[in-house]
Every structure is written in C-alpha cells, then in structure tokens.
Scaffold this active site. Sequence first.
Site, short mmCIF file in Angstrom:
data_model
loop_
_atom_site.label_atom_id
_atom_site.label_comp_id
_atom_site.label_asym_id
_atom_site.label_seq_id
_atom_site.Cartn_x
_atom_site.Cartn_y
_atom_site.Cartn_z
N HIS A 176 0.83 -1.29 -0.03
CA HIS A 176 0.28 0.04 0.00
C HIS A 176 0.84 1.20 -0.02
O HIS A 176 1.61 1.33 0.88
CB HIS A 176 -1.01 -0.02 1.05
CG HIS A 176 -2.20 -1.12 1.01
ND1 HIS A 176 -2.64 -1.66 2.20
CD2 HIS A 176 -2.62 -1.48 -0.16
CE1 HIS A 176 -3.51 -2.45 1.60
NE2 HIS A 176 -3.69 -2.41 0.15
N ALA A 177 0.68 2.04 -1.04
CA ALA A 177 1.77 3.14 -1.37
C ALA A 177 1.85 4.11 -0.40
O ALA A 177 3.02 4.35 -0.01
CB ALA A 177 1.16 3.93 -2.61
N ARG A 178 0.77 4.47 0.43
CA ARG A 178 0.82 5.66 1.56
C ARG A 178 1.43 5.27 2.65
O ARG A 178 1.70 6.19 3.63
CB ARG A 178 -0.55 6.12 1.37
CG ARG A 178 -1.58 5.40 1.88
CD ARG A 178 -2.91 5.86 1.76
NE ARG A 178 -3.93 5.05 2.60
CZ ARG A 178 -5.40 5.41 2.54
NH1 ARG A 178 -5.55 6.77 1.96
NH2 ARG A 178 -6.12 4.92 3.25
N GLU A 179 1.61 3.63 3.15
CA GLU A 179 1.88 3.38 4.24
C GLU A 179 3.43 3.53 4.31
O GLU A 179 4.08 2.48 4.34
CB GLU A 179 1.26 2.19 4.67
CG GLU A 179 -0.14 2.06 4.67
CD GLU A 179 -0.99 0.64 4.40
OE1 GLU A 179 -0.25 -0.45 4.47
OE2 GLU A 179 -2.16 0.67 4.22
N ARG A 230 -2.90 4.93 -2.40
CA ARG A 230 -3.08 3.67 -1.61
C ARG A 230 -2.78 2.70 -2.82
O ARG A 230 -1.91 1.43 -2.41
CB ARG A 230 -4.30 3.28 -0.93
CG ARG A 230 -4.35 1.96 -0.70
CD ARG A 230 -6.02 1.93 0.35
NE ARG A 230 -6.55 0.51 0.31
CZ ARG A 230 -6.14 -0.40 1.46
NH1 ARG A 230 -5.65 0.13 2.54
NH2 ARG A 230 -6.91 -1.61 1.48
N ASN A 245 -3.35 -5.48 -2.62
CA ASN A 245 -3.68 -6.27 -1.61
C ASN A 245 -5.04 -6.66 -1.53
O ASN A 245 -5.62 -7.57 -0.73
CB ASN A 245 -3.44 -5.74 -0.16
CG ASN A 245 -2.99 -6.90 0.83
OD1 ASN A 245 -2.32 -7.69 0.22
ND2 ASN A 245 -3.33 -6.58 2.14
N HIS A 298 2.54 -3.50 6.84
CA HIS A 298 1.45 -2.37 6.42
C HIS A 298 1.52 -1.28 7.72
O HIS A 298 1.80 -1.69 8.82
CB HIS A 298 0.09 -3.03 6.51
CG HIS A 298 -0.05 -3.93 5.33
ND1 HIS A 298 -1.29 -3.45 3.99
CD2 HIS A 298 0.28 -5.03 4.82
CE1 HIS A 298 -1.22 -4.28 3.18
NE2 HIS A 298 -0.38 -5.38 3.57
N SER A 299 0.62 -0.15 7.52
CA SER A 299 0.04 0.52 8.63
C SER A 299 -1.42 0.78 8.41
O SER A 299 -1.75 0.44 7.26
CB SER A 299 1.13 1.59 8.82
OG SER A 299 0.84 2.43 7.77
N GLU A 373 0.51 -4.91 10.94
CA GLU A 373 0.14 -3.31 11.17
C GLU A 373 0.75 -2.71 11.89
O GLU A 373 0.54 -2.75 13.26
CB GLU A 373 -1.48 -3.40 11.07
CG GLU A 373 -2.17 -4.05 9.90
CD GLU A 373 -2.74 -3.21 8.97
OE1 GLU A 373 -2.44 -2.12 9.11
OE2 GLU A 373 -3.16 -3.56 7.80
#
Length: 414
Positions: A176-179, A230, A245, A298-299, A373
């Site tokens: 996920h791009a923004r994490e 994302r 994902n 992830h976050s 996460e």
Amino acid sequence: MRLLILFILATSATAQKISYENYKVYQVVPSNEKHVEVLKMFEDNPNIDFWTGLYRSIQPVNVMVPPKLQSKFEAILNQHKIYYKMVLENVEKMINEERQSQSEAASKASGEISFDKYYRYSEVQDYLIRLSREKPDLVKLENYGLSYENRTLTLIRVSSGGNDKKPVIFVDGGIHAREWIAPAQVLYIINQLLESSESQNMIQNIDWVIIPVLNPDGYEYTHTTDRFWRKTRSKGAVCDGVDPNRNFDYHWMGPGSSNDECSNTYAGPTPFSEPETLALSKVIKRFAHRTKMYLSFHSAAKSYLYPWGYTSELPPNADELHSLAVESERAISAVNGTRYKIGSSFNILSPASGSSRDWAYGAAAINLSYTMELPPGGENRFDLPPEEILGVVTEMFEGVKVFHEYVKEEYSKI
Ligand SMILES: *[C@@H]1O[C@H](CO)[C@@H](O)[C@H](O)[C@H]1NC(C)=O
Ligand SMILES: *[C@@H]1O[C@H](CO)[C@@H](O)[C@H](O)[C@H]1NC(C)=O
Ligand SMILES: *[C@@H]1O[C@H](CO)[C@@H](O)[C@H](O)[C@H]1NC(C)=O
Ligand SMILES: [Zn+2]
C-alpha cells in the site's frame, strides 16, 4: 475542441500535487453494530477515506472527509447519535509539516540511510546496491520484474551460505503506497541483519528474502503527487489503480473487495491484473518450498493479523499463529509498553479478500503468514512523524527476533 480542452485540463491536473486543503479528519466512535452499519454506507463513497479501513467491530476509526461532504457527514453522524470528534482540521497542513520534517532530516551520502526520514524509491535502491557491493558474500539483489510504470522491482536475498537449503523467512512492505512506515520497517530489518553485530545470529540458520517496496509506482506517487494514494498506478477507464492487496488469486473479489474502479479497495479487473502482484506471486512460489514464514508490513491498525481475511473461520493452525504472535508482541511491549492487537484479519480488523497473506497461506502453503500492521502517527496523523520512526521500528524488531527464533527452533536442522 471541447474534448481537447477537457483533455488538457485533465493532464495538467494530474501533473500537480493533489491538495488536501481543508480536508478534515474525524475520529468516529461507533458504540453498537448499527453504528458500524451506518459507517459502512460511507465506506462505499470513494471520496470518504477510512484511514485504517472500517473495523468490523466497535472501535474508533479515523475518517478523512473533503470539505464539500463535511456538513452532510456530521449531520448523519448526529442523526444516528454516533460520537465523533474532529482530530485534524486541515490535512494539507499536516502534509506540509511532514514535508518540512522530511527536508530537515540530515542528508546522507548516496547509499546510506538512517531512520529519521522516509526515503524515495531511488534512495532505497541505492541502499540495497551498496549492501550488495559491500557484502557480496551475504547479499544478492535480484530484479524480479517491472512495475506498471516500468520501475525495477527489486528483492534482496540475505544468506550466509548453505546452498539454498536453509529455511526462509520472506518479508515485504509497501504494497500500500501511502503506508510509508512499512518500507521503513523493512529497511530497518535489512539494516539490522547486515549492519548490526548484535543480529549476526539471525542470518546463521535462516535465509531471508526481502522486498522493501512492493508498489514503487504508488510509493513514488505519494511522494510527488498524492500523499494518500494507496493503490497501484495502472490506468483505468474512470479511475486509476488497483488495490494490490485485494488482487491476489485467492478468494478474489470476495468480502472486503470492491468492483468499483474508484474505490480504494478495488480488486482489479482480474486476479493478478497488476504486474506487481503477479511478479510477487511468482517470487513467493519460487521460494515457497523452504519458506516457513511470510511477513507483510502495513500500517496503521497496530495489529498482528493472520488468515483469513475472506472469512470469519479460522485456519487449521490458528492456535499456533495466535500463540506465536502473543509471544512476539510481548517482546515488543517489553520495550516501551506499546501494545498490538492480535487476531485473524477478518475478525479483528475487517474483511479483506485476495490479500497477499491469504494467498501465501492458502495457495503457497506458508503456514506462518502474517500481516503486520504498524502504528499510525498518533491520533491525528497518517504516518508517524519522521522523528518517531526509529522508536517504532526498533520495538518491532524485538518482535521479529521472536519470530526468527521460532522458525529457527522449529525448522532448521543445522
Ligand atoms: C513500459 O515499457 C514498455 C516497453 O518499453 C512500453 O510499451 C510501455 O508503454 C511502458 N509503460 C509505461 C507506463 O511507461
Ligand atoms: C502446514 O499445515 C498443514 C495443516 O495444518 C500441514 O499439513 C502441513 O504439513 C504444514 N506445512 C508445513 C510446511 O509445515
Ligand atoms: C517510549 O515512550 C515514551 C513515552 O511515550 C517516548 O517518549 C519514547 O520516545 C518511547 N521510546 C521509544 C524507544 O519508542
Ligand atoms: Zn495496508
């Protein structure tokens, strides 16, 4: 003529940074199942962004709302007596502050990294290249494919020998791009395995296959254009990008996936439609015969998530997955009291089908598969401020040590 003008407007808009001026973030606290149902209605609106995804259960959730929808959003919450508070008044201001701290971090020589800022993809690549040059006996880089925008997808193999017979721990981040904290965590693991004398034992009995940034197109796009992107960057008819994902070929398009191109959980036109997920699946398959553990970072739900994401049922070795996570989490909390939640993805977060974790477990038979996460940036930021990266990644590394120890004890016969 009109079409031409529209086209020019559209292309010039994409070249600019997307502004989040006056976007607000609300912390919403549902207190019964009906409240969760009301929030689910909003989740289908692609303009309303649940930063951690909407929890199935009754838990506070941060929601980013654009200016034109704020009064309606508040009105509906009020009407259903759902408690909320505004935790961020202007998201653009947070982005600017983050950019400011990023630029204040001490600059490093090419190929060097530290953990007081989030790095660009080329800097990540430079770091891996330096390690492979300095430690050719331990490190092999492999370009395992190209992203949609033709960026090189790179993995790093860490092995102290043994002719590819040792058990493997497979680690990735940045699907996920923004994490942004996820690639930072993965880089920290690489850094400790290769550049810390204390962790040398972790590469004696185990080989590591590690991918710091799975979705480099999206990752770069969050740095250059849209901080909250994302998905991948593949072209769509109306909206671009697929949630990588949700794109794996295991219960694809099941619960927790969207078939709306504009949704942040769009599962794609077909399973493995994205070059990034297809390439990852091939790499996982290639190492699967000796991979004992798959960790995908992830976050920001601050949790250990094990299969399944597509059903509330638990997998055959759920007890093992759970107790190992408990032990690992205990090591994290011993550092500074930080607590992570533990459970199946479906049951403690939300339904999510077609994830890399479910696929690694269900299709590649890797029995110890977790989505890790990492925490959010306090109550009101997305990622942690750069100056807090080091605290989080060092804590989490204590948990990774427990994982390593378990795989070593169970599976290495050297
Ligand atoms: C990627 O490279 C291929 C082959 O050179 C080219 O056909 C394609 O248009 C490129 N894709 C993008 C998004 O630039
Ligand atoms: C994974 O678990 C299944 C069922 O619990 C078991 O049959 C299989 O041998 C396990 N695989 C490995 C590699 O341990
Ligand atoms: C531990 O927690 C304290 C108080 O929350 C914080 O100031 C400190 O930075 C934390 N240390 C680490 C290593 O995270
Ligand atoms: Zn994620």
